[in-house]
Design a protein around this motif. Structure first.
Motif, mmCIF file in Angstrom:
data_model
loop_
_atom_site.group_PDB
_atom_site.id
_atom_site.type_symbol
_atom_site.label_atom_id
_atom_site.label_comp_id
_atom_site.label_asym_id
_atom_site.label_seq_id
_atom_site.Cartn_x
_atom_site.Cartn_y
_atom_site.Cartn_z
ATOM 1 N N VAL A 1 13.219 41.172 -26.801
ATOM 2 C CA VAL A 1 13.694 42.542 -26.977
ATOM 3 C C VAL A 1 12.924 43.543 -26.112
ATOM 4 C CG1 VAL A 1 14.030 44.405 -28.649
ATOM 5 C CG2 VAL A 1 14.436 42.044 -29.338
ATOM 6 N N TYR A 2 11.625 43.616 -26.287
ATOM 7 C CA TYR A 2 10.791 44.648 -25.671
ATOM 8 C C TYR A 2 10.678 44.451 -24.161
ATOM 9 C CZ TYR A 2 6.681 47.602 -24.891
ATOM 10 O OH TYR A 2 5.808 48.552 -24.440
ATOM 11 N N ARG A 3 10.892 45.533 -23.408
ATOM 12 C CA ARG A 3 10.782 45.473 -21.951
ATOM 13 C C ARG A 3 9.835 46.531 -21.388
ATOM 14 N NH1 ARG A 3 11.927 41.210 -22.833
ATOM 15 N NH2 ARG A 3 13.758 40.053 -22.258
ATOM 16 N N GLY A 4 9.173 47.283 -22.236
ATOM 17 C CA GLY A 4 8.182 48.225 -21.727
ATOM 18 C C GLY A 4 8.166 49.561 -22.449
ATOM 19 N N PHE A 5 6.998 50.160 -22.415
ATOM 20 C CA PHE A 5 6.761 51.468 -23.021
ATOM 21 C C PHE A 5 7.193 52.548 -22.048
ATOM 22 C CE2 PHE A 5 3.882 55.100 -23.516
ATOM 23 C CZ PHE A 5 4.109 55.408 -24.834
ATOM 24 N N GLN A 6 7.857 53.597 -22.551
ATOM 25 C CA GLN A 6 8.278 54.694 -21.698
ATOM 26 C C GLN A 6 7.486 55.966 -21.991
ATOM 27 O OE1 GLN A 6 12.418 56.337 -21.730
ATOM 28 N NE2 GLN A 6 12.473 55.185 -19.812
ATOM 29 N N SER A 7 7.460 56.406 -23.268
ATOM 30 C CA SER A 7 6.724 57.633 -23.591
ATOM 31 C C SER A 7 6.418 57.704 -25.085
ATOM 32 C CB SER A 7 7.511 58.872 -23.166
ATOM 33 O OG SER A 7 8.736 58.954 -23.875
ATOM 34 N N LEU A 8 5.398 58.478 -25.399
ATOM 35 C CA LEU A 8 4.999 58.736 -26.785
ATOM 36 C C LEU A 8 5.353 60.179 -27.096
ATOM 37 C CD1 LEU A 8 3.468 57.703 -29.324
ATOM 38 C CD2 LEU A 8 1.399 58.614 -28.273
ATOM 39 N N GLU A 9 6.268 60.388 -28.039
ATOM 40 C CA GLU A 9 6.711 61.743 -28.369
ATOM 41 C C GLU A 9 5.812 62.407 -29.410
ATOM 42 O OE1 GLU A 9 9.069 60.635 -25.729
ATOM 43 O OE2 GLU A 9 9.352 59.375 -27.475
ATOM 44 N N LYS A 10 5.470 61.679 -30.459
ATOM 45 C CA LYS A 10 4.657 62.228 -31.555
ATOM 46 C C LYS A 10 3.710 61.154 -32.060
ATOM 47 C CE LYS A 10 8.428 65.110 -33.293
ATOM 48 N NZ LYS A 10 9.298 65.355 -34.442
ATOM 49 N N ILE A 11 2.530 61.580 -32.507
ATOM 50 C CA ILE A 11 1.608 60.647 -33.155
ATOM 51 C C ILE A 11 0.777 61.427 -34.160
ATOM 52 C CG2 ILE A 11 -0.192 60.838 -31.403
ATOM 53 C CD1 ILE A 11 -0.605 57.718 -31.921
ATOM 54 N N GLY A 12 0.549 60.819 -35.302
ATOM 55 C CA GLY A 12 -0.277 61.433 -36.338
ATOM 56 C C GLY A 12 -1.276 60.421 -36.869
ATOM 57 N N PHE A 13 -2.533 60.820 -36.889
ATOM 58 C CA PHE A 13 -3.599 59.976 -37.429
ATOM 59 C C PHE A 13 -4.028 60.555 -38.767
ATOM 60 C CE2 PHE A 13 -3.896 59.458 -32.852
ATOM 61 C CZ PHE A 13 -4.023 58.092 -32.717
ATOM 62 N N TYR A 14 -4.080 59.739 -39.769
ATOM 63 C CA TYR A 14 -4.478 60.153 -41.101
ATOM 64 C C TYR A 14 -5.583 59.224 -41.578
ATOM 65 C CZ TYR A 14 -0.033 62.420 -40.392
ATOM 66 O OH TYR A 14 0.991 63.143 -39.842
ATOM 67 N N GLU A 15 -6.161 59.518 -42.707
ATOM 68 C CA GLU A 15 -7.277 58.717 -43.226
ATOM 69 C C GLU A 15 -6.933 57.234 -43.352
ATOM 70 O OE1 GLU A 15 -9.454 58.511 -47.450
ATOM 71 O OE2 GLU A 15 -9.503 60.481 -46.495
ATOM 72 N N ASP A 16 -5.715 56.937 -43.797
ATOM 73 C CA ASP A 16 -5.338 55.536 -44.021
ATOM 74 C C ASP A 16 -4.064 55.123 -43.304
ATOM 75 O OD1 ASP A 16 -3.552 57.021 -45.465
ATOM 76 O OD2 ASP A 16 -3.668 55.800 -47.267
ATOM 77 N N SER A 17 -3.628 55.907 -42.312
ATOM 78 C CA SER A 17 -2.373 55.554 -41.656
ATOM 79 C C SER A 17 -2.239 56.198 -40.277
ATOM 80 C CB SER A 17 -1.191 55.966 -42.536
ATOM 81 O OG SER A 17 -1.241 57.347 -42.805
ATOM 82 N N ILE A 18 -1.331 55.619 -39.504
ATOM 83 C CA ILE A 18 -0.953 56.153 -38.200
ATOM 84 C C ILE A 18 0.565 56.163 -38.161
ATOM 85 C CG2 ILE A 18 -1.031 55.818 -35.705
ATOM 86 C CD1 ILE A 18 -3.566 54.088 -36.187
ATOM 87 N N CYS A 19 1.146 57.284 -37.769
ATOM 88 C CA CYS A 19 2.597 57.401 -37.659
ATOM 89 C C CYS A 19 2.929 57.856 -36.241
ATOM 90 C CB CYS A 19 3.140 58.415 -38.657
ATOM 91 S SG CYS A 19 2.773 58.001 -40.365
ATOM 92 N N LEU A 20 4.002 57.299 -35.670
ATOM 93 C CA LEU A 20 4.344 57.691 -34.302
ATOM 94 C C LEU A 20 5.824 57.580 -34.037
ATOM 95 C CD1 LEU A 20 4.933 54.992 -32.258
ATOM 96 C CD2 LEU A 20 2.577 54.593 -32.944
ATOM 97 N N GLU A 21 6.259 58.329 -33.021
ATOM 98 C CA GLU A 21 7.595 58.220 -32.455
ATOM 99 C C GLU A 21 7.407 57.983 -30.970
ATOM 100 O OE1 GLU A 21 10.081 61.592 -33.267
ATOM 101 O OE2 GLU A 21 9.677 61.504 -35.417
ATOM 102 N N ALA A 22 8.169 57.045 -30.413
ATOM 103 C CA ALA A 22 8.034 56.708 -29.000
ATOM 104 C C ALA A 22 9.389 56.332 -28.420
ATOM 105 C CB ALA A 22 7.058 55.548 -28.837
#
Length: 81
Positions: free
Chosen positions: A29-50
């Motif tokens: 499936v995966y053919r490469g990273f293009q861009s990171l739109e959003k990222i959030g770092f929290y005490e016990d988690s990481i959330c992102l949109e890419a």
């Protein structure tokens, strides 16, 4: 163990099953990273949109990684419509 849940997704548990699942994803499936739109770092988690390149074209994805003892404890991901 990989538990298929139809259109709701799947649950993958166990180190061997996770390696198998991500190996298939990287190979088929995966053919490469293009861009990171959003990222959030929290005490016990990481959330992102890419944006990534896949065999089906360019898609927007989201990931939520829940951490425990500095390791990924749970991982949720999906494709944005």
């Amino acid at each position: 163990m990989i538990l298929m849940l139809g259109s709701e997704g799947q649950v993958v548990t166990g180190k061997a099953a996770l390696k198998q699942q991500f190996g298939m994803y990287l190979e088929k499936v995966y053919r490469g990273f293009q861009s990171l739109e959003k990222i959030g770092f929290y005490e016990d988690s990481i959330c992102l949109e890419a944006t990534i390149n896949t065999t089906e074209g360019v898609v927007r994805v989201w990931d939520a990684l829940y951490m425990k003892d500095d390791k990924i404890y749970r991982h949720f991901s999906g494709v944005m419509q």
